[in-house]
Design a protein around this motif. Sequence first.
Motif, PDB file in Angstrom:
ATOM      1  N   UNK A  27       0.787  -1.226   0.000  1.00 60.85           N
ATOM      2  CA  UNK A  27       0.000   0.000   0.000  1.00 60.85           C
ATOM      3  C   UNK A  27       0.816   1.271   0.000  1.00 60.85           C
ATOM      4  N   UNK A  28       2.125   1.167   0.338  1.00 62.73           N
ATOM      5  CA  UNK A  28       2.960   2.363   0.417  1.00 62.73           C
ATOM      6  C   UNK A  28       4.219   2.217  -0.449  1.00 62.73           C
ATOM      7  N   UNK A  29       5.051   1.228  -0.141  1.00 62.47           N
ATOM      8  CA  UNK A  29       6.336   1.106  -0.824  1.00 62.47           C
ATOM      9  C   UNK A  29       6.178   0.775  -2.310  1.00 62.47           C
ATOM     10  N   UNK A  30       5.324  -0.201  -2.630  1.00 62.70           N
ATOM     11  CA  UNK A  30       5.152  -0.594  -4.034  1.00 62.70           C
ATOM     12  C   UNK A  30       4.565   0.544  -4.880  1.00 62.70           C
ATOM     13  N   UNK A  31       3.480   1.201  -4.430  1.00 63.27           N
ATOM     14  CA  UNK A  31       2.964   2.328  -5.224  1.00 63.27           C
ATOM     15  C   UNK A  31       3.985   3.445  -5.400  1.00 63.27           C
ATOM     16  N   UNK A  32       4.761   3.730  -4.350  1.00 63.24           N
ATOM     17  CA  UNK A  32       5.789   4.761  -4.466  1.00 63.24           C
ATOM     18  C   UNK A  32       6.859   4.363  -5.477  1.00 63.24           C
ATOM     19  N   UNK A  33       7.252   3.075  -5.455  1.00 63.45           N
ATOM     20  CA  UNK A  33       8.266   2.606  -6.392  1.00 63.45           C
ATOM     21  C   UNK A  33       7.767   2.696  -7.825  1.00 63.45           C
ATOM     22  N   UNK A  34       6.512   2.238  -8.061  1.00 66.73           N
ATOM     23  CA  UNK A  34       5.942   2.284  -9.409  1.00 66.73           C
ATOM     24  C   UNK A  34       5.799   3.727  -9.889  1.00 66.73           C
ATOM     25  N   UNK A  35       5.340   4.602  -8.990  1.00 64.30           N
ATOM     26  CA  UNK A  35       5.197   6.020  -9.347  1.00 64.30           C
ATOM     27  C   UNK A  35       6.546   6.639  -9.670  1.00 64.30           C
ATOM     28  N   UNK A  36       7.561   6.289  -8.877  1.00 60.31           N
ATOM     29  CA  UNK A  36       8.895   6.823  -9.117  1.00 60.31           C
ATOM     30  C   UNK A  36       9.459   6.379 -10.454  1.00 60.31           C
ATOM     31  N   UNK A  37       9.306   5.096 -10.776  1.00 59.99           N
ATOM     32  CA  UNK A  37       9.794   4.582 -12.061  1.00 59.99           C
ATOM     33  C   UNK A  37       9.030   5.240 -13.210  1.00 59.99           C
ATOM     34  N   UNK A  38       7.710   5.355 -13.058  1.00 60.49           N
ATOM     35  CA  UNK A  38       6.900   5.964 -14.121  1.00 60.49           C
ATOM     36  C   UNK A  38       7.287   7.415 -14.355  1.00 60.49           C
ATOM     37  N   UNK A  39       7.488   8.167 -13.268  1.00 58.70           N
ATOM     38  CA  UNK A  39       7.862   9.567 -13.413  1.00 58.70           C
ATOM     39  C   UNK A  39       9.267   9.722 -13.975  1.00 58.70           C
ATOM     40  N   UNK A  40      10.142   8.777 -13.627  1.00 56.96           N
ATOM     41  CA  UNK A  40      11.511   8.864 -14.096  1.00 56.96           C
ATOM     42  C   UNK A  40      11.693   8.454 -15.546  1.00 56.96           C
ATOM     43  N   UNK A  41      11.000   7.379 -15.944  1.00 58.84           N
ATOM     44  CA  UNK A  41      11.205   6.831 -17.283  1.00 58.84           C
ATOM     45  C   UNK A  41      10.111   7.203 -18.275  1.00 58.84           C
ATOM     46  N   UNK A  42       8.893   7.426 -17.784  1.00 61.26           N
ATOM     47  CA  UNK A  42       7.761   7.707 -18.676  1.00 61.26           C
ATOM     48  C   UNK A  42       6.986   8.919 -18.168  1.00 61.26           C
ATOM     49  N   UNK A  43       7.703  10.010 -17.941  1.00 63.17           N
ATOM     50  CA  UNK A  43       7.110  11.190 -17.311  1.00 63.17           C
ATOM     51  C   UNK A  43       5.885  11.685 -18.066  1.00 63.17           C
TER      52      UNK A  43
END
Length: 222
Positions: A27-43
């Motif tokens: 509920x916290x770590x996984x969504x943050x990780x996915x959001x971070x990758x998405x913003x970094x690679x597919x902004x």
Amino acid sequence: MNNSVSNTARLLWAGLRALLVLTLVTGVLYPLAVTGVAQGLFHDKANGSEVTADGRVVGSSLIGQAYDLPLKAGQQTPAADLKWFQGRPRNGLGTNSVNTRYRLLLSGATNRAGDNQQLIQWVKDARAAVVRDNSTATYRVKPSRIPADAVTSSGSGLDPDISPQYADIQVHRVAERNGLPTARVQKLVDEHTEGRTLGFLGEPRVNVLALNIALKELVAEH
């Protein structure tokens, strides 16, 4: 009895710890990780494929927009603003009171069969409108040249693209309404025509929002 209570307490505590760990991870770590990758690679894609013009967001490249005139007194359906390139019909969104245009993200098709009389009438009306709206003093639209996307709505009702054939039909009308050379408007369409994805997926297409933004810039230059 005390052992039973103690075992129950241990089990409850173990279950609570598992719940807390799973909540933290999923509920916290996984969504943050996915959001971070998405913003970094597919902004761009992560933020809705926003399209900007004149320093502000004017829409998304994935969602069609309406280019209509303001409603007049007594009108229920706005008339198309014919100085702009027009997208596909929006019948799928026009059968409810919640969203009759593209203002809300309400997706849906007509859900009518090919032999449905109302759908057939919609297509006939749309074909007549394409001929009427896009014919000029020097150019006449031939009904046989009208592609399917000019007279039918998409499955989502929010298709942002039209076929190059439909864009070509609109060139003479757009040029006349904006006082532009026909050849220059045609070149604009050609420049905004995208080929099949990876060379074989889908069909060639023109994004209407991107095309109209370029049209606005061209008009400003003249």
